[in-house]
Write an enzyme that holds these catalytic residues in place. Structure first.
Site, PDB file in Angstrom:
ATOM      1  CG  ASP A  15      -1.777   1.252   1.314  1.00 56.06           C
ATOM      2  OD1 ASP A  15      -2.783   1.310   0.599  1.00 56.06           O
ATOM      3  OD2 ASP A  15      -1.442   2.171   2.099  1.00 56.06           O
ATOM      4  CD  GLU A  17      -2.029   5.868   3.108  1.00 56.17           C
ATOM      5  OE1 GLU A  17      -2.642   6.919   2.792  1.00 56.17           O
ATOM      6  OE2 GLU A  17      -2.585   4.755   3.191  1.00 56.17           O
ATOM      7  CG  HIS A 162      -6.786   6.407   5.485  1.00 57.49           C
ATOM      8  ND1 HIS A 162      -7.105   5.945   4.232  1.00 57.49           N
ATOM      9  CD2 HIS A 162      -7.974   6.646   6.108  1.00 57.49           C
ATOM     10  CE1 HIS A 162      -8.420   5.918   4.083  1.00 57.49           C
ATOM     11  NE2 HIS A 162      -8.967   6.330   5.191  1.00 57.49           N
ATOM     12  CG  ASP A 167      -4.536   1.486   5.348  1.00 56.46           C
ATOM     13  OD1 ASP A 167      -4.936   1.509   6.521  1.00 56.46           O
ATOM     14  OD2 ASP A 167      -4.647   2.453   4.565  1.00 56.46           O
TER      15      ASP A 167
END
Length: 472
Positions: A15, A17, A162, A167
């Site tokens: 993931d 951000e 987040h 996540d």
């Protein structure tokens, strides 16, 4: 120090951000990367990696970005740049199966952009599993919009932070919970799924069946079987005229292309020839269509799911339009898991074609909402501000894979004053196509109307079955 790879069969859940663009044309900058390598046989975490990332321009971290993920300028000012961690990211991802929530549309693109920014080749996956699409297809929309936060709330897993590594681990837990529920339901399907809007007894129907269904039902307008007609919506005089841009859909699980999972076996090659030639009687001109005879229904589709089918007099609607002018040539904006472009081009739309497509949009959108979908509907006809009287539509060219060779599934012909000849393409060469579909050229198009609902986007895709290119 680079991570040493032990087993490329491991699944790399990851993931990113990022910053949130706040100006037109502004891109994303990675602020955090997190990954977990998982054993596919035991679903146990083998190793993990996480780091904040300092963007080249700290001013990209706006208040909107901070509200989204909580990562501030102060948090990343001493963090490594992406160039500093590129070796680690590459070794974690390259040659492994990639997995994550909405990664096909977002995270994969951000990784490739980040490597391009530092002039390095990006890692390539062995395959890709997008849990957003996968769970929407297999688990249904029981958790509403199927975002990670909604799924976590549904299963009581707490709030989504987040942050990359959190996540990723939440994603893995959500998959475990969904798999368990589906496993239990499969043991007693008549009990557990009797109230599901997707029938547990629905039979799998590939798109090839859909393409040939007009031949199966004949041309006499006979009604398809009751197992296909789940609920027909007649035309409404107040069908919405929607004016947003059409978006493409990618495959949820991609060891093969989207077209392979439900395509015909048509091939355009010297050795195989055309396995099917479409009859003109299968396709209707817009001026010959009565709006009141258009309807939509839910039909069994793929592994127990359903899709919207667009019908005319109870047969799948297919259109024939002559002398369409190409507005924009071949687009390679979207790619499949192997990096091959998913091709399309844009043509001007006549008033009669817009009338048909606006009607089918309105009916299909209504059925989509009534069936429980929360996806944003993307209208088929594009009417841009300032050019409302110059509507366009996008025609898609599906492809089929034969081993390592990919070919167009669309029959393409060239027409001059003396004859119409089929064109043969020996390889996947976009340059050849680009020279045919140049702006201003005229084409005759034979196409189907295929509804889709994928990763919170839904709409109708116009799939070109046969194209006749006029001489310039």
């Amino acid at each position: 120090m680079a991570v040493t790879r032990d087993d490329s069969s491991e699944i790399a859940f990851f993931d990113v951000e990022t910053t949130v663009p706040f100006r037109p044309g502004q891109g994303f900058a990675i602020l955090e990367f997190g990954a977990v390598l998982v054993c596919p046989r035991k679903l146990v975490e083998l190793r993990s990696y996480s780091t904040l990332v300092r963007p080249a321009d700290l001013s990209l971290i706006s208040s909107l970005s901070v509200r989204c993920n909580g990562i501030t300028k102060d948090a990343v000012v001493a963090a490594p740049t992406f160039a500093d961690i590129a070796d680690v990211v590459y070794d974690l991802l390259h040659g492994r199966i990639w997995a994550g929530h909405n990664i096909v549309r977002f995270d994969c693109a951000r990784i490739r952009e980040a490597f391009a920014d530092i002039n390095r080749p990006a890692p390539e996956p062995k395959g890709t599993i997008d849990s957003l699409a996968l769970l929407t297809q297999k688990f249904g929309r029981r958790a509403g919009d199927m975002k990670m936060a909604s799924l976590a709330t549904y299963f009581g897993l707490g709030q989504q932070t987040h942050r990359s590594l959190d996540d990723v681990r939440m994603n893995i837990e959500v998959l475990k919970y969904c798999a368990t529920v589906l496993f239990l339901e499969s043991s007693l399907p008549d009990i557990f799924t009797e109230n599901s809007w997707v029938s547990p007894n629905a039979t799998t129907r590939s798109r090839s069946n859909g393409i040939n269904s007009m031949e199966q039902t004949g041309q006499n307008g006979s009604t398809p079987s009751s197992s296909v007609k789940v609920g027909i919506y007649p035309v409404s005089p107040t069908s919405d005229n929607m004016i947003e841009e059409d978006h493409s859909m990618r495959s949820p699980v991609t060891p093969k292309t989207e077209e392979q999972t439900g395509s015909t076996s048509q091939e355009c090659s010297t050795s195989l020839g055309y396995e099917r030639s479409y009859s003109c009687s299968d396709f209707l001109e817009p001026d010959d269509i009565s709006i009141s005879s258009i309807s939509v229904s839910l039909a069994p589709f793929y592994r127990g799911t359903q899709k919207i089918q667009i019908l005319y007099q109870n047969c799948p609607l297919q259109l024939r339009c002559t002398c369409l002018k190409v507005r924009f040539g071949i687009s390679t904006k979207f790619v499949d898991h192997a990096g091959r472009p998913r091709l399309s081009f844009v043509v001007d739309a006549s008033p009669s074609l817009c009338r048909i497509l606006d009607t089918t949009d309105g009916l299909a959108k209504r059925l989509s909402v009534d069936s429980g979908s929360s996806s944003e509907w993307r209208p088929t006809v594009t009417r841009k501000p300032g050019y409302y009287n110059s509507p366009t539509v996008r025609l898609h060219l599906p492809t089929v894979a034969d081993g390592e060779i990919t070919r167009w599934a669309t029959e393409i012909y060239h027409k001059d004053s003396s004859a119409t000849q089929g064109l043969v393409f020996s390889r996947f060469d976009i340059v050849e196509l680009d020279s045919l579909f140049t702006p201003g050229n005229l084409i005759d198009a034979y196409f189907s109307l295929d509804a889709y609902d994928y990763q919170q986007n839904a709409g109708i895709r116009l799939r070109a079955k046969k194209l006749i290119v006029h001489s310039s």
